[in-house]
Motif scaffolding. Structure first.
Motif, short mmCIF file in Angstrom:
data_model
loop_
_atom_site.label_atom_id
_atom_site.label_comp_id
_atom_site.label_asym_id
_atom_site.label_seq_id
_atom_site.Cartn_x
_atom_site.Cartn_y
_atom_site.Cartn_z
N LYS A 79 1.56 -0.76 16.82
CA LYS A 79 0.57 -0.69 15.73
C LYS A 79 0.29 0.77 15.37
CE LYS A 79 -4.21 -1.83 14.68
NZ LYS A 79 -5.50 -2.07 15.30
N GLN A 89 3.28 2.24 13.60
CA GLN A 89 3.34 1.77 12.21
C GLN A 89 2.29 2.46 11.34
OE1 GLN A 89 5.84 -0.10 10.87
NE2 GLN A 89 4.86 0.64 9.01
N ALA A 90 1.12 2.72 11.89
CA ALA A 90 0.09 3.45 11.15
C ALA A 90 0.57 4.85 10.79
CB ALA A 90 -1.21 3.52 11.96
N ILE A 123 3.76 5.74 10.39
CA ILE A 123 4.80 5.59 9.37
C ILE A 123 4.18 5.33 8.00
CG2 ILE A 123 6.69 4.07 8.63
CD1 ILE A 123 7.48 3.98 11.66
N THR A 124 3.20 4.46 7.96
CA THR A 124 2.51 4.16 6.70
C THR A 124 1.83 5.42 6.15
OG1 THR A 124 2.17 1.87 7.37
CG2 THR A 124 0.71 2.72 5.64
N ALA A 125 1.18 6.17 7.02
CA ALA A 125 0.50 7.40 6.60
C ALA A 125 1.49 8.44 6.09
CB ALA A 125 -0.34 7.96 7.75
N ASP A 159 4.38 7.78 4.68
CA ASP A 159 4.80 7.30 3.35
C ASP A 159 3.79 7.72 2.29
OD1 ASP A 159 7.19 6.06 4.13
OD2 ASP A 159 6.25 4.08 4.39
N ALA A 160 2.51 7.54 2.59
CA ALA A 160 1.45 7.91 1.66
C ALA A 160 1.43 9.43 1.42
CB ALA A 160 0.10 7.43 2.16
#
Length: 151
Positions: free
Chosen positions: A106, A109-110, A112-114, A116-117
């Motif tokens: 988790k 993934q946070a 990776i998402t950050a 991307d942003a």
């Protein structure tokens, strides 16, 4: 015992103690701990200059964007080196990585998402968006380190 002999003995003992404080080497096949440590260092090489730009109010969108691209390019490298049998010195990972794999995934993934942003914000070249996105990546790193990295 003469003072000069005591002093030389003290220096020799000090030198021996200091030489034994070196970094433990990863001698396992494929050096998974060393590989993930090197991968994280590559991430920092991209991430830290962005922070310096923002903290010193020297934001340059044309320099920031390639760093964000490099961060996204490097971000996946460490994760495959967290195999079940890789919790040994010189690892700085806590046992929670393997004991709580869902939480670790988790947090990964946070991150990776950050990132991307952050890349999207860097592409916009809007400093306010970039600063907020950078802070979210930084927070994702801190959150993961808090539980999964030795201090």
């Amino acid at each position: 015992m003469p003072q000069s002999l005591i002093f030389r003995l003290f220096l020799l003992i000090t030198a021996l103690l200091l030489s034994s404080c070196g970094e433990v080497e990863d001698t396992r096949p494929g050096q998974p701990v060393k590989q993930r440590q090197m991968a994280f260092k590559e991430i920092v090489k991209a991430f830290e200059p962005m922070g310096v730009m923002l903290r010193k109010d020297r934001y340059d969108a044309d320099k920031f964007l390639p760093l964000a691209e490099k961060l996204v390019e490097k971000r996946d490298a460490p994760w495959s080196h967290f195999a079940p049998d890789t919790h040994y010195p010189p690892s700085k990972a806590t046992a929670d990585v393997w004991q709580q794999p869902e939480a670790f995934t988790k947090d990964k993934q946070a991150f990776i998402t950050a990132t991307d942003a952050l890349l999207a914000a860097a592409q916009s070249k809007d400093k306010a968006q970039v600063a907020m996105a950078y802070d979210k990546v930084h927070e994702a790193c801190k959150t993961c380190h808090k539980q999964f990295k030795e201090r």
